[in-house]
Motif scaffolding. Structure first.
Motif, PDB file in Angstrom:
ATOM      1  N   SER A 158     -10.108  -1.793   4.514  1.00  0.00           N
ATOM      2  CA  SER A 158     -11.148  -2.827   4.495  1.00  0.00           C
ATOM      3  C   SER A 158     -10.854  -4.013   5.420  1.00  0.00           C
ATOM      4  O   SER A 158     -11.697  -4.852   5.620  1.00  0.00           O
ATOM      5  CB  SER A 158     -11.358  -3.323   3.067  1.00  0.00           C
ATOM      6  OG  SER A 158     -10.247  -4.083   2.662  1.00  0.00           O
ATOM      7  N   ILE A 159      -9.621  -4.074   5.950  1.00  0.00           N
ATOM      8  CA  ILE A 159      -9.279  -5.172   6.862  1.00  0.00           C
ATOM      9  C   ILE A 159      -8.864  -4.609   8.210  1.00  0.00           C
ATOM     10  O   ILE A 159      -8.032  -3.702   8.273  1.00  0.00           O
ATOM     11  CB  ILE A 159      -8.106  -6.018   6.318  1.00  0.00           C
ATOM     12  CG1 ILE A 159      -8.414  -6.536   4.918  1.00  0.00           C
ATOM     13  CG2 ILE A 159      -7.786  -7.181   7.248  1.00  0.00           C
ATOM     14  CD1 ILE A 159      -7.288  -7.340   4.306  1.00  0.00           C
ATOM     15  N   LYS A 160      -9.428  -5.166   9.275  1.00  0.00           N
ATOM     16  CA  LYS A 160      -9.011  -4.788  10.626  1.00  0.00           C
ATOM     17  C   LYS A 160      -8.798  -6.051  11.435  1.00  0.00           C
ATOM     18  O   LYS A 160      -9.615  -6.963  11.398  1.00  0.00           O
ATOM     19  CB  LYS A 160     -10.101  -3.959  11.304  1.00  0.00           C
ATOM     20  CG  LYS A 160     -10.222  -2.551  10.781  1.00  0.00           C
ATOM     21  CD  LYS A 160     -11.340  -1.824  11.492  1.00  0.00           C
ATOM     22  CE  LYS A 160     -11.568  -0.478  10.819  1.00  0.00           C
ATOM     23  NZ  LYS A 160     -12.993  -0.121  10.784  1.00  0.00           N
ATOM     24  N   LYS A 186      -3.763  -2.972  10.717  1.00  0.00           N
ATOM     25  CA  LYS A 186      -4.373  -2.700   9.416  1.00  0.00           C
ATOM     26  C   LYS A 186      -3.291  -2.797   8.357  1.00  0.00           C
ATOM     27  O   LYS A 186      -2.162  -2.369   8.589  1.00  0.00           O
ATOM     28  CB  LYS A 186      -4.894  -1.254   9.349  1.00  0.00           C
ATOM     29  CG  LYS A 186      -6.038  -0.906  10.235  1.00  0.00           C
ATOM     30  CD  LYS A 186      -6.350   0.581   9.996  1.00  0.00           C
ATOM     31  CE  LYS A 186      -7.348   1.104  10.996  1.00  0.00           C
ATOM     32  NZ  LYS A 186      -7.607   2.541  10.773  1.00  0.00           N
ATOM     33  N   PRO A 187      -3.637  -3.310   7.180  1.00  0.00           N
ATOM     34  CA  PRO A 187      -2.668  -3.219   6.090  1.00  0.00           C
ATOM     35  C   PRO A 187      -2.409  -1.743   5.800  1.00  0.00           C
ATOM     36  O   PRO A 187      -3.322  -0.920   5.908  1.00  0.00           O
ATOM     37  CB  PRO A 187      -3.383  -3.880   4.913  1.00  0.00           C
ATOM     38  CG  PRO A 187      -4.515  -4.643   5.496  1.00  0.00           C
ATOM     39  CD  PRO A 187      -4.897  -3.923   6.753  1.00  0.00           C
ATOM     40  N   GLU A 232     -11.947  -8.525  10.970  1.00  0.00           N
ATOM     41  CA  GLU A 232     -13.069  -7.925  10.250  1.00  0.00           C
ATOM     42  C   GLU A 232     -12.650  -7.594   8.837  1.00  0.00           C
ATOM     43  O   GLU A 232     -11.562  -7.059   8.601  1.00  0.00           O
ATOM     44  CB  GLU A 232     -13.523  -6.649  10.965  1.00  0.00           C
ATOM     45  CG  GLU A 232     -14.770  -6.050  10.347  1.00  0.00           C
ATOM     46  CD  GLU A 232     -15.102  -4.694  10.978  1.00  0.00           C
ATOM     47  OE1 GLU A 232     -15.601  -4.686  12.118  1.00  0.00           O
ATOM     48  OE2 GLU A 232     -14.837  -3.670  10.318  1.00  0.00           O
ATOM     49  N   ARG A 233     -13.522  -7.900   7.873  1.00  0.00           N
ATOM     50  CA  ARG A 233     -13.239  -7.578   6.487  1.00  0.00           C
ATOM     51  C   ARG A 233     -14.498  -6.977   5.881  1.00  0.00           C
ATOM     52  O   ARG A 233     -15.586  -7.526   6.035  1.00  0.00           O
ATOM     53  CB  ARG A 233     -12.850  -8.856   5.724  1.00  0.00           C
ATOM     54  CG  ARG A 233     -12.730  -8.689   4.223  1.00  0.00           C
ATOM     55  CD  ARG A 233     -11.475  -7.912   3.822  1.00  0.00           C
ATOM     56  NE  ARG A 233     -11.599  -7.305   2.519  1.00  0.00           N
ATOM     57  CZ  ARG A 233     -11.126  -7.816   1.377  1.00  0.00           C
ATOM     58  NH1 ARG A 233     -10.470  -8.948   1.403  1.00  0.00           N
ATOM     59  NH2 ARG A 233     -11.292  -7.192   0.237  1.00  0.00           N
ATOM     60  N   LYS A 238      -0.666 -12.929   8.813  1.00  0.00           N
ATOM     61  CA  LYS A 238      -0.781 -13.732   7.590  1.00  0.00           C
ATOM     62  C   LYS A 238      -2.048 -13.394   6.815  1.00  0.00           C
ATOM     63  O   LYS A 238      -2.094 -13.535   5.596  1.00  0.00           O
ATOM     64  CB  LYS A 238      -0.790 -15.230   7.940  1.00  0.00           C
ATOM     65  CG  LYS A 238       0.577 -15.772   8.257  1.00  0.00           C
ATOM     66  CD  LYS A 238       0.491 -17.261   8.606  1.00  0.00           C
ATOM     67  CE  LYS A 238       1.781 -17.734   9.268  1.00  0.00           C
ATOM     68  NZ  LYS A 238       1.608 -19.003   9.982  1.00  0.00           N
ATOM     69  N   ALA A 239      -3.103 -12.973   7.522  1.00  0.00           N
ATOM     70  CA  ALA A 239      -4.373 -12.670   6.851  1.00  0.00           C
ATOM     71  C   ALA A 239      -4.327 -11.340   6.114  1.00  0.00           C
ATOM     72  O   ALA A 239      -5.241 -11.002   5.367  1.00  0.00           O
ATOM     73  CB  ALA A 239      -5.509 -12.662   7.873  1.00  0.00           C
TER      74      ALA A 239
END
Lengths: 380, 380
Positions: free
Chosen positions: A369-371, A363-364, A186-187, A342-343
């Motif tokens: 915003s990225i999961k 998560k970063p 998810e982004r 990698k994403a």
């Protein structure tokens, strides 16, 4: 039609629309590229009925003349032959002339091709898209959003709706989600919607369309306009229109899948973790579905391991930056984990586990915003 | 065995011997790489019984130490896994230790692999080659000879002898010939044979062996020693032994095929001619076996053309540098012609025809050591 056109421009244009041309189409005329010349320039169109791409080569651009027009007109040319021919023509320009019964002559240097063209009136019309739902974002940013989600779409037609990426827009925030029911990406990203307030929730774009779109968008910060209708999406970039049909059906509500609490949390260097999993998976590919084992050791070390009775075994140790909560042993698909890492585009990743049988979240570090969610595999 | 070895050296060595390892072998131990360590260094061996490659990684080279040896010994490791693992190890060295029952541990950084090895005594012995027939030439020159001939070997097993390149040595001149009975490539080159006079005529090396050899030889002018026996050939380069079996049977006498006179001669720029044929063949691939037409027009122009009733037609014109003799119309396989022209390495090529139904000859302008012969196809 009779024109003289810059060959590099033609090659680039043909290459763009070829991304929509399939050799396996059931509609014979779609094995062709439609070429139309009017006072704006040359418009090339390719389509496999799911995706359609229209590309304009303007008469003039940045004070460089691309096309000299003697006569306007249009024709459909055999796509595969035409694209191979233009790539190999000897001069830096080619003269294109449509003769009787759409026979089309290409002249370049001492080379002369005559191709049997088809009537452009028989080429399907592109979808008519009403521009009610329009929003904008930078093209290179949208490419990143595609890269961070599309790998997680399903490749199986068992549930066709999962072969696409779900886009939801609410309060100026775009959420893109992909899942194949084993993992989820998810982004979220804010977008420009102009003065008007727009929102939608069940827009599902085929993963294949997004992959092709990604190859066409230039890597620059020019804006991409995205127009959403009930059954089509249109991406408008400079000189390019990219149409894709949307998938039918209701995308599942994925919000409930994402755990809100956790029992074990680690922070780890993304690259070290990725490489350890990559090595451990070398012995896990055959007969073991690429499943590797993960265990916390003490309060600082992560062990990734795999054991193949016929080949051997491997143990990898990575020192975590932070580690909190319960001890944990869990198994997962190494490919899913590697694609998720990698994403991330981040130096450190936070992994949140809620037990060996529950999905876990990546998560970063310091970024919401990225999961990435991955379901474990039972082995322990 | 217990050693610590530089990883780059090991990766390069494994990559070299992997060229001989086939996953489709019927002899299980040949899916492995044999690794032996003695006071000279580490010797790696790979084989598919047709080709065998032995590669030495010396203890020390150019004042750089590659290997620290604690204990000598040897083992056979699973080739595919071993080669993938070494490529991904994290450190710039790896420690290799053979334990009980040939279980072999690889340690590099925080990574530890245990591979189930096999008894090296069960690995087949390499062929014993008596060094009676030995000659030498520069490695990069031999690569050129391979490139200029091997493409013309037959890919069909109908006449197995034609799947190899024939080598003849007489009076210090090596002649390499390949033919699939539709075209023929021949290259002659003087070689060093030392004090002794050696000659042979029926040495036929499988094309596949030469292709693999070509990938291993470095692009430098170091000498390659070539040892020929009745059923094996051995190539000795720095730190590498490359064995290939020879093909059984008598290679046909090809000398009679090469015409000695000609009725039409042209000299033409190789690149222009090649590109014209390449374009003309675009319309000749499907249903027409890649056959293009060639015609002389007047006393200066060559026309290459092709016509595909469903797609269209193409005419290419190339101005010849020289043209002599009878007018000519002939048809040939574009692929054969393009491969022959690419093998020439010359700016201008001389083509000698003896009529539309007879084989024709290509030679680089002003050069006698390369001959390419092509049989025409009947269409005119």
């Amino acid at each position: 039609m009779k024109v003289k056109i810059n060959l590099d421009q033609l090659i680039q244009g043909v290459q763009d629309v070829m991304k929509a041309v399939s050799s396996r189409t059931t509609i014979p005329i779609l094995t062709g590229i439609k070429m139309s010349v009017d006072s704006d320039g040359m418009t090339l169109t390719g389509s496999d009925s799911d995706i359609s791409i229209e590309r304009l080569i303007p008469v003039e651009e940045n004070e460089t003349v691309h096309i000299e027009i003697d006569n306007e007109g249009s024709v459909v040319l055999p796509a595969r032959y035409f694209s191979e021919i233009v790539k190999k023509l000897p001069n830096d320009t080619v003269e294109i002339e449509i003769g009787e019964r759409f026979e089309t002559t290409l002249r370049s240097g001492s080379s002369e091709f005559s191709l049997l063209g088809l009537d452009p009136e028989e080429y399907p019309r592109l979808p008519q898209v009403e521009e009610n739902h329009v929003f904008e974002m930078q093209g290179d940013l949208f490419k990143t959003v595609i890269r961070q989600t599309v790998f997680a779409v399903s490749t199986s037609e068992t549930r066709p709706i999962l072969t696409g990426v779900n886009m939801r827009l609410e309060d100026g925030l775009l959420t893109c989600t992909a899942t194949d029911s084993h993992r989820l990406a998810e982004r979220q990203i804010p977008v420009e919607t102009g003065s008007e307030e727009i929102s939608f929730s069940n827009v599902v774009i085929p993963g294949k369309s997004l992959n092709e779109l990604s190859k066409i968008i230039d890597d620059n910060d020019e804006n991409l306009q995205i127009v959403v209708t009930s059954n089509q999406v249109l991406f408008k970039a400079k000189n390019i229109l990219f149409f894709s049909r949307l998938l039918d059906g209701n995308y599942p509500d994925t919000s409930k899948l994402i755990p809100s609490d956790s029992k074990t949390e680690i922070v780890i260097k993304t690259k070290d973790f990725l490489q350890a999993i990559d090595r451990a998976s070398l012995l896990a590919r055959e007969g073991r579905n690429n499943v590797v084992k993960f265990a916390t050791i003490g309060n600082q070390t992560v062990e990734v391991s795999s054991n193949s009775p016929e080949i051997g075994k491997v143990f990898e140790h990575v020192i975590a930056e932070e580690m909190e909560g319960e001890e944990l042993k869990i198994s997962f698909n190494a490919k899913y984990m590697m694609e998720a890492l990698k994403a991330m585009d981040c130096a450190e990743v936070k992994v949140l586990f809620t037990g060996a049988m529950r999905p876990f979240l990546l998560k970063p570090m310091g970024e919401q915003s990225i999961k990435q969610l991955i379901l474990p595999v039972r082995t322990y």
